[in-house]
Enzyme design. Structure first.
Site, PDB file in Angstrom:
ATOM      1  N   GLY A   1      53.721  47.022  54.040  1.00 55.88           N
ATOM      2  CA  GLY A   1      54.032  48.388  54.399  1.00 55.88           C
ATOM      3  C   GLY A   1      52.748  49.143  54.686  1.00 55.88           C
ATOM      4  O   GLY A   1      51.710  48.556  55.023  1.00 55.88           O
ATOM      5  N   ARG A   2      52.804  50.459  54.542  1.00 58.02           N
ATOM      6  CA  ARG A   2      51.625  51.275  54.851  1.00 58.02           C
ATOM      7  C   ARG A   2      50.415  50.883  54.014  1.00 58.02           C
ATOM      8  O   ARG A   2      49.302  50.742  54.511  1.00 58.02           O
ATOM      9  CB  ARG A   2      51.955  52.756  54.640  1.00 58.02           C
ATOM     10  CG  ARG A   2      53.015  53.324  55.577  1.00 58.02           C
ATOM     11  CD  ARG A   2      53.326  54.766  55.188  1.00 58.02           C
ATOM     12  NE  ARG A   2      54.304  55.382  56.050  1.00 58.02           N
ATOM     13  CZ  ARG A   2      55.631  55.329  55.848  1.00 58.02           C
ATOM     14  NH1 ARG A   2      56.109  54.661  54.807  1.00 58.02           N
ATOM     15  NH2 ARG A   2      56.459  55.933  56.685  1.00 58.02           N
ATOM     16  N   ILE A   3      50.626  50.720  52.711  1.00 53.90           N
ATOM     17  CA  ILE A   3      49.505  50.421  51.815  1.00 53.90           C
ATOM     18  C   ILE A   3      49.017  48.996  52.031  1.00 53.90           C
ATOM     19  O   ILE A   3      47.802  48.744  52.076  1.00 53.90           O
ATOM     20  CB  ILE A   3      49.918  50.674  50.358  1.00 53.90           C
ATOM     21  CG1 ILE A   3      50.106  52.177  50.121  1.00 53.90           C
ATOM     22  CG2 ILE A   3      48.886  50.097  49.395  1.00 53.90           C
ATOM     23  CD1 ILE A   3      50.762  52.529  48.810  1.00 53.90           C
TER      24      ILE A   3
ATOM     25  N   SER B   1      55.473  39.341  54.198  1.00 50.79           N
ATOM     26  CA  SER B   1      56.608  40.136  53.754  1.00 50.79           C
ATOM     27  C   SER B   1      57.831  39.491  54.400  1.00 50.79           C
ATOM     28  O   SER B   1      57.699  38.745  55.382  1.00 50.79           O
ATOM     29  CB  SER B   1      56.491  41.598  54.186  1.00 50.79           C
ATOM     30  OG  SER B   1      56.703  41.714  55.587  1.00 50.79           O
TER      31      SER B   1
ATOM     32  N   ILE C   1      48.693  46.766  42.460  1.00 46.64           N
ATOM     33  CA  ILE C   1      48.640  48.227  42.575  1.00 46.64           C
ATOM     34  C   ILE C   1      50.022  48.764  42.985  1.00 46.64           C
ATOM     35  O   ILE C   1      50.124  49.887  43.460  1.00 46.64           O
ATOM     36  CB  ILE C   1      47.548  48.695  43.570  1.00 46.64           C
ATOM     37  CG1 ILE C   1      47.523  47.875  44.866  1.00 46.64           C
ATOM     38  CG2 ILE C   1      46.182  48.596  42.912  1.00 46.64           C
ATOM     39  CD1 ILE C   1      48.574  48.192  45.841  1.00 46.64           C
TER      40      ILE C   1
ATOM     41  N   ARG D   1      53.891  47.758  41.321  1.00 50.14           N
ATOM     42  CA  ARG D   1      54.719  47.973  40.140  1.00 50.14           C
ATOM     43  C   ARG D   1      54.467  46.849  39.146  1.00 50.14           C
ATOM     44  O   ARG D   1      54.419  45.670  39.511  1.00 50.14           O
ATOM     45  CB  ARG D   1      56.212  48.028  40.499  1.00 50.14           C
ATOM     46  CG  ARG D   1      56.645  49.309  41.207  1.00 50.14           C
ATOM     47  CD  ARG D   1      56.538  50.510  40.278  1.00 50.14           C
ATOM     48  NE  ARG D   1      56.981  51.762  40.880  1.00 50.14           N
ATOM     49  CZ  ARG D   1      56.183  52.625  41.508  1.00 50.14           C
ATOM     50  NH1 ARG D   1      54.892  52.353  41.627  1.00 50.14           N
ATOM     51  NH2 ARG D   1      56.669  53.751  41.995  1.00 50.14           N
TER      52      ARG D   1
ATOM     53  N   GLU E   1      53.994  49.719  30.592  1.00 46.82           N
ATOM     54  CA  GLU E   1      53.284  51.005  30.565  1.00 46.82           C
ATOM     55  C   GLU E   1      54.276  52.122  30.267  1.00 46.82           C
ATOM     56  O   GLU E   1      55.453  52.007  30.595  1.00 46.82           O
ATOM     57  CB  GLU E   1      52.577  51.254  31.911  1.00 46.82           C
ATOM     58  CG  GLU E   1      53.516  51.354  33.116  1.00 46.82           C
ATOM     59  CD  GLU E   1      52.773  51.575  34.432  1.00 46.82           C
ATOM     60  OE1 GLU E   1      52.827  52.716  34.925  1.00 46.82           O
ATOM     61  OE2 GLU E   1      52.161  50.620  34.968  1.00 46.82           O
TER      62      GLU E   1
ATOM     63  N   HIS F   1      47.477  53.363  35.973  1.00 44.53           N
ATOM     64  CA  HIS F   1      48.373  53.782  37.053  1.00 44.53           C
ATOM     65  C   HIS F   1      47.843  55.048  37.731  1.00 44.53           C
ATOM     66  O   HIS F   1      48.551  56.048  37.876  1.00 44.53           O
ATOM     67  CB  HIS F   1      49.801  54.007  36.522  1.00 44.53           C
ATOM     68  CG  HIS F   1      50.849  53.865  37.585  1.00 44.53           C
ATOM     69  ND1 HIS F   1      52.109  53.379  37.331  1.00 44.53           N
ATOM     70  CD2 HIS F   1      50.833  54.146  38.915  1.00 44.53           C
ATOM     71  CE1 HIS F   1      52.826  53.376  38.442  1.00 44.53           C
ATOM     72  NE2 HIS F   1      52.065  53.833  39.427  1.00 44.53           N
TER      73      HIS F   1
END
Length: 330
Positions: free
Chosen positions: A156-158, A178, A241, A243, A272, A290
């Site tokens: 995706g974008r990240i 992906s 980075i 989940r 967390e 996070h």
């Protein structure tokens, strides 16, 4: 009809941005705590205030919370991921669900690259050593970053921004995968200079670093498990980075202890805000709480855009970033 908007939690010191936008539009902000409340506390806040809109950062917005208001127009996530909102419940009762999908692309991709660099160049490791009174450059076993092959799972974008920074900025060979990429392109297809489509089996053979940017789904929960790690051929670094539950913590520890994984850089960890010490206290793990999304610019943009979408929904307009279609049957 209620004019209250409930903000369940806000990990920043004030709510001036949110309150200013809402009050200018004729609505009242009810702000919850800075700390993330549990689902039952959110349900109690909803029962007390009967909001017409719910805004949430980390707090779980359950089906019960969504069902309680007399009128609910929108549940807005102050962030990207939506795993803390029961979207089908909102859809069924005719409420929008929104997020802000692109506010922190640069910050999170920077953070992913920073964790890789930290671990390949020994920054945190040797900082700890020097602070302990040691000065031993002969202990360095470091890597030339340009020689590394990095796999990015999720495009995706990240994921795309991370891949480009590694390929263009550091000269890495980057493998990306992906479900949609693999469905559209053959393995080995060069999407951009230095960035190649791959599959899981190939990256397990060839990657010196693996970056997880995929959203959490029921299908990829614990995708990094014992079986995944057993197939790794180059003792890679693993960076997460996205989940925490993408990684099985116990499997990661076993992989580190067995030497199948070189090190891990984790901004998110399952469990967390109280992740297991068996992960966080290891010298071959660098962890941050996070905060990959965070910068002053990103937070201001997030808060403004999320609140503005709430106002659009309350005025009967379609939000800019809808994540559902209210009233559709599941």
């Amino acid at each position: 009809m209620s004019k209250k908007v409930l903000l369940t939690d806000h990990p920043w010191p004030d709510v001036d941005i949110e309150r200013g936008i809402l009050e200018a539009a004729g609505y009242e902000l009810v702000a919850g705590p800075i700390e993330t409340p549990d689902a039952a506390t959110v349900e109690a806040m909803v029962a007390e205030h009967d909001p017409i809109a719910i805004m949430t950062c980390w707090a779980q917005v359950s089906a019960t919370a969504i069902a309680r208001p007399a009128t609910l127009k929108i549940v807005a996530r102050l962030g990207v991921g939506l795993d803390n909102i029961v979207i089908p419940a909102a859809t069924a009762r005719g409420a929008w669900v929104t997020n802000v999908p692109d506010y922190c692309v640069q910050e999170v991709s920077d953070h992913a690259v920073a964790l890789l660099l930290d671990l390949w160049r020994g920054i945190t490791l040797f900082d700890r050593d020097v602070k302990a009174g040691n000065w031993n450059p002969a202990a360095a076993r470091l890597h030339r970053v340009a020689d590394m092959t990095v796999a990015v799972i999720g495009f995706g974008r990240i994921g795309a921004a991370t891949a480009r920074k590694l390929a263009r900025g550091f000269g890495c060979r980057v493998l990306v995968t992906s479900p949609s990429l693999v469905a559209k392109h053959a393995v080995g297809h060069e999407l951009e200079p230095g960035i190649f489509v791959t599959d899981i089996a190939t990256l397990q053979r060839e990657a010196d670093g693996i970056v997880l940017t995929a959203p959490l789904t029921a299908d990829n929960r614990h995708m990094v498990n014992d079986e995944f790690i057993a197939s790794l051929q180059r003792t890679p670094i693993i960076v997460n980075i996205s989940r925490g539950p993408l990684i099985d913590n116990d499997a990661l520890v076993r992989g580190l202890e067995a030497g199948r994984v070189r090190a891990a850089g984790l901004d998110v960890i399952e469990g967390e805000p109280s992740p297991p010490a068996s992960v966080t206290q290891r010298p071959d793990v660098v962890a941050t709480p996070h905060i990959a999304f965070s910068s002053a610019a990103a937070l201001a943009e997030l808060r403004r855009r999320s609140t503005e979408d709430v106002v659009r929904a309350l005025r009967g307009e379609q939000p800019l970033h809808p994540c559902n279609q209210p009233g559709e049957s599941s």
